[in-house]
Design a protein around this motif. Structure first.
Motif, short mmCIF file in Angstrom:
data_model
loop_
_atom_site.label_atom_id
_atom_site.label_comp_id
_atom_site.label_asym_id
_atom_site.label_seq_id
_atom_site.Cartn_x
_atom_site.Cartn_y
_atom_site.Cartn_z
N ILE A 1 0.20 7.45 3.90
CA ILE A 1 1.01 7.99 2.95
C ILE A 1 1.92 8.85 3.73
CG2 ILE A 1 1.18 10.17 1.20
CD1 ILE A 1 -1.54 8.82 -0.09
N ASP A 2 1.58 9.66 4.69
CA ASP A 2 2.55 10.36 5.43
C ASP A 2 3.41 9.22 6.17
OD1 ASP A 2 1.01 12.71 5.21
OD2 ASP A 2 0.03 12.65 7.19
N HIS A 3 3.24 8.29 6.67
CA HIS A 3 4.08 7.27 7.27
C HIS A 3 5.16 6.93 6.19
CE1 HIS A 3 5.31 3.46 8.89
NE2 HIS A 3 5.30 4.15 10.09
N SER A 4 4.61 6.40 4.95
CA SER A 4 5.56 6.23 3.65
C SER A 4 6.53 7.19 3.51
CB SER A 4 4.60 5.41 2.55
OG SER A 4 4.16 6.80 1.86
N LEU A 5 6.13 8.46 3.50
CA LEU A 5 7.03 9.54 3.26
C LEU A 5 8.07 9.78 4.16
CD1 LEU A 5 4.50 12.19 1.91
CD2 LEU A 5 6.27 11.21 0.65
N LYS A 6 7.46 9.52 5.51
CA LYS A 6 8.38 9.61 6.80
C LYS A 6 9.45 8.59 6.51
CE LYS A 6 8.01 9.55 11.71
NZ LYS A 6 7.12 9.42 12.81
N ASN A 7 9.04 7.45 6.18
CA ASN A 7 9.91 6.10 6.05
C ASN A 7 10.66 6.16 4.76
OD1 ASN A 7 9.36 5.52 8.83
ND2 ASN A 7 7.63 4.24 7.99
N LYS A 8 10.37 7.14 3.94
CA LYS A 8 11.10 7.10 2.63
C LYS A 8 10.78 5.97 1.82
CE LYS A 8 14.20 10.70 4.19
NZ LYS A 8 15.77 10.95 4.53
N ASP A 9 9.57 5.29 1.92
CA ASP A 9 9.16 4.02 1.36
C ASP A 9 8.48 4.53 0.07
OD1 ASP A 9 8.07 1.73 0.51
OD2 ASP A 9 7.56 1.30 2.50
N LYS A 10 9.20 4.65 -0.92
CA LYS A 10 8.74 5.07 -2.17
C LYS A 10 7.68 3.94 -3.04
CE LYS A 10 10.10 6.18 -7.01
NZ LYS A 10 11.16 6.51 -8.03
N GLU A 11 7.90 2.93 -2.87
CA GLU A 11 6.95 1.82 -3.30
C GLU A 11 5.61 1.83 -2.63
OE1 GLU A 11 8.40 -2.21 -3.54
OE2 GLU A 11 10.17 -1.70 -4.28
N ALA A 12 5.48 1.94 -1.26
CA ALA A 12 4.49 2.03 -0.59
C ALA A 12 3.63 3.52 -0.83
CB ALA A 12 4.67 2.07 1.02
N PHE A 13 4.57 4.55 -1.11
CA PHE A 13 3.96 5.91 -1.38
C PHE A 13 2.96 5.82 -2.85
CE2 PHE A 13 4.29 9.68 -3.90
CZ PHE A 13 3.58 10.43 -2.95
N LEU A 14 3.90 5.09 -3.77
CA LEU A 14 3.19 5.04 -4.89
C LEU A 14 1.90 4.18 -4.85
CD1 LEU A 14 6.45 4.81 -7.25
CD2 LEU A 14 4.67 6.66 -7.09
N ARG A 15 2.03 2.89 -4.23
CA ARG A 15 0.79 2.21 -4.11
C ARG A 15 -0.18 2.89 -3.58
NH1 ARG A 15 -0.62 -0.44 0.16
NH2 ARG A 15 1.50 -0.33 1.14
N LEU A 16 -0.07 3.56 -2.51
CA LEU A 16 -1.12 4.32 -1.59
C LEU A 16 -1.49 5.50 -2.33
CD1 LEU A 16 0.77 4.04 1.76
CD2 LEU A 16 -1.54 3.06 1.29
N THR A 17 -0.88 6.16 -3.06
CA THR A 17 -1.39 7.36 -4.08
C THR A 17 -2.55 6.73 -5.06
OG1 THR A 17 0.52 7.46 -5.27
CG2 THR A 17 0.52 8.94 -3.44
N GLU A 18 -2.23 5.65 -5.59
CA GLU A 18 -2.89 5.09 -6.61
C GLU A 18 -4.26 4.77 -5.83
OE1 GLU A 18 -2.94 4.72 -9.96
OE2 GLU A 18 -1.19 6.10 -9.56
N GLU A 19 -4.03 4.12 -4.66
CA GLU A 19 -5.34 3.65 -4.03
C GLU A 19 -6.25 4.88 -3.51
OE1 GLU A 19 -6.34 1.24 0.47
OE2 GLU A 19 -4.25 0.92 -0.69
N LEU A 20 -5.47 5.90 -3.27
CA LEU A 20 -6.23 7.29 -2.80
C LEU A 20 -7.09 7.69 -3.75
CD1 LEU A 20 -6.65 9.35 -0.85
CD2 LEU A 20 -4.85 10.38 -1.68
N LYS A 21 -6.45 7.57 -5.14
CA LYS A 21 -7.13 8.11 -6.35
C LYS A 21 -8.46 7.33 -6.69
CE LYS A 21 -2.96 9.30 -9.06
NZ LYS A 21 -2.04 8.96 -10.13
N SER A 22 -8.39 5.85 -6.21
CA SER A 22 -9.64 5.07 -6.41
C SER A 22 -10.78 5.37 -5.38
CB SER A 22 -9.24 3.73 -6.66
OG SER A 22 -8.83 3.33 -5.11
N VAL A 23 -10.24 6.08 -4.35
CA VAL A 23 -11.28 6.16 -3.16
C VAL A 23 -11.83 7.56 -3.36
CG1 VAL A 23 -11.74 6.79 -0.73
CG2 VAL A 23 -10.03 5.07 -1.57
N SER A 24 -11.04 8.46 -3.99
CA SER A 24 -11.61 9.98 -4.22
C SER A 24 -12.36 10.14 -5.17
CB SER A 24 -10.25 10.87 -4.37
OG SER A 24 -9.43 10.87 -3.27
#
Length: 65
Positions: free
Chosen positions: A42-65
């Motif tokens: 997620i940090d990497h996606s923010l650094k690279n301003k990759d919105k699609e990766a950020f949204l995908r990863l935050t959804e994945e994080l919700k499933s892990v938490s």
């Protein structure tokens, strides 16, 4: 929930109890590791301003938490 299970484990066979506790520990460590890796991505996606990766990863994080 885990505390209730651990409190009642004094009635379980010691070998089985150790196996259950080891499995709980390993599951928690794997969950923590996966969560850590997702947060790094997620940090990497923010650094690279990759919105699609950020949204995908935050959804994945919700499933892990």
């Amino acid at each position: 929930m885990e505390n209730n299970m651990i409190n009642g484990m004094d009635r379980v066979n010691p070998n089985l109890r150790d196996e259950i506790l080891a499995e709980l520990f390993l599951n928690q460590m794997m969950k923590n590791f996966k969560r850590s890796k997702i947060l790094e991505e997620i940090d990497h996606s923010l650094k690279n301003k990759d919105k699609e990766a950020f949204l995908r990863l935050t959804e994945e994080l919700k499933s892990v938490s």
